[in-house]
Scaffold this motif. Structure first.
Motif, PDB file in Angstrom:
ATOM      1  N   GLY A  71     -36.852   6.694   2.934  1.00 50.67           N
ATOM      2  CA  GLY A  71     -37.719   7.700   3.534  1.00 50.67           C
ATOM      3  C   GLY A  71     -38.360   7.284   4.843  1.00 50.67           C
ATOM      4  O   GLY A  71     -38.894   8.118   5.561  1.00 50.67           O
ATOM      5  N   GLU A  72     -38.322   5.985   5.155  1.00 43.17           N
ATOM      6  CA  GLU A  72     -38.912   5.527   6.410  1.00 43.17           C
ATOM      7  C   GLU A  72     -37.995   5.857   7.587  1.00 43.17           C
ATOM      8  O   GLU A  72     -36.775   5.852   7.449  1.00 43.17           O
ATOM      9  CB  GLU A  72     -39.170   4.018   6.370  1.00 43.17           C
ATOM     10  CG  GLU A  72     -40.292   3.620   5.457  1.00 43.17           C
ATOM     11  CD  GLU A  72     -40.625   2.150   5.556  1.00 43.17           C
ATOM     12  OE1 GLU A  72     -41.826   1.848   5.597  1.00 43.17           O
ATOM     13  OE2 GLU A  72     -39.702   1.308   5.586  1.00 43.17           O
ATOM     14  N   PRO A  73     -38.593   6.115   8.758  1.00 43.26           N
ATOM     15  CA  PRO A  73     -37.777   6.398   9.939  1.00 43.26           C
ATOM     16  C   PRO A  73     -37.197   5.116  10.536  1.00 43.26           C
ATOM     17  O   PRO A  73     -37.780   4.046  10.415  1.00 43.26           O
ATOM     18  CB  PRO A  73     -38.771   7.040  10.909  1.00 43.26           C
ATOM     19  CG  PRO A  73     -40.094   6.475  10.510  1.00 43.26           C
ATOM     20  CD  PRO A  73     -40.018   6.276   9.015  1.00 43.26           C
ATOM     21  N   LEU A  74     -36.046   5.253  11.161  1.00 45.19           N
ATOM     22  CA  LEU A  74     -35.376   4.147  11.834  1.00 45.19           C
ATOM     23  C   LEU A  74     -35.283   4.491  13.311  1.00 45.19           C
ATOM     24  O   LEU A  74     -34.802   5.566  13.678  1.00 45.19           O
ATOM     25  CB  LEU A  74     -33.969   3.947  11.260  1.00 45.19           C
ATOM     26  CG  LEU A  74     -33.051   2.976  11.990  1.00 45.19           C
ATOM     27  CD1 LEU A  74     -33.601   1.559  11.924  1.00 45.19           C
ATOM     28  CD2 LEU A  74     -31.654   3.026  11.396  1.00 45.19           C
ATOM     29  N   ASN A  75     -35.774   3.614  14.159  1.00 46.38           N
ATOM     30  CA  ASN A  75     -35.668   3.781  15.602  1.00 46.38           C
ATOM     31  C   ASN A  75     -34.923   2.589  16.172  1.00 46.38           C
ATOM     32  O   ASN A  75     -35.290   1.446  15.929  1.00 46.38           O
ATOM     33  CB  ASN A  75     -37.051   3.891  16.243  1.00 46.38           C
ATOM     34  CG  ASN A  75     -37.761   5.151  15.821  1.00 46.38           C
ATOM     35  OD1 ASN A  75     -37.254   6.241  15.990  1.00 46.38           O
ATOM     36  ND2 ASN A  75     -38.940   5.006  15.236  1.00 46.38           N
ATOM     37  N   LEU A  76     -33.878   2.875  16.918  1.00 45.24           N
ATOM     38  CA  LEU A  76     -33.076   1.842  17.543  1.00 45.24           C
ATOM     39  C   LEU A  76     -33.496   1.658  18.986  1.00 45.24           C
ATOM     40  O   LEU A  76     -33.867   2.619  19.657  1.00 45.24           O
ATOM     41  CB  LEU A  76     -31.599   2.239  17.516  1.00 45.24           C
ATOM     42  CG  LEU A  76     -31.019   2.593  16.162  1.00 45.24           C
ATOM     43  CD1 LEU A  76     -29.592   3.071  16.316  1.00 45.24           C
ATOM     44  CD2 LEU A  76     -31.105   1.403  15.236  1.00 45.24           C
TER      45      LEU A  76
END
Length: 99
Positions: free
Chosen positions: A27-32
């Motif tokens: 559920g956590e967001p992933l930012n690259l």
């Protein structure tokens, strides 16, 4: 994730806001965060723990004609209006890879 494999004619650095080997909860967001030393066409693939491969950049939600990124600046995916999509971690749980 690894910065690069030391293969190719340009410098390519890929990381996350949590560093190069992050851990996330479902559920956590992933930012690259991607940085190139020169302009290049970039494709990003996500390999889930069940071996399913997903192309996350470019993707149908972006509306880009081509995945060209400018060199010399830090790109965040997803980002603001430039890359209008979100990445959230979902099951299955396990080791995953971005390339």
């Amino acid at each position: 994730m690894r910065n690069n494999n030391l293969i190719g004619p340009f410098a390519f650095h890929l990381t996350t806001e949590r560093g190069k080997d992050p851990a996330y909860k479902v559920g956590e967001p992933l930012n690259l965060m991607i940085q190139l030393d020169k302009d290049a066409w970039v494709y990003c693939f996500y390999r889930q723990s069940d071996a399913l491969m997903i192309q996350i950049f470019p993707n149908p939600h972006m509306g880009l004609a081509e995945p060209r990124l400018e060199g010399g600046i830090l790109h965040t995916l997803p980002g603001d209006k430039t890359f209008p999509f979100k990445l959230k971690l979902t099951e299955p749980l396990g080791f995953e890879l971005l390339k």
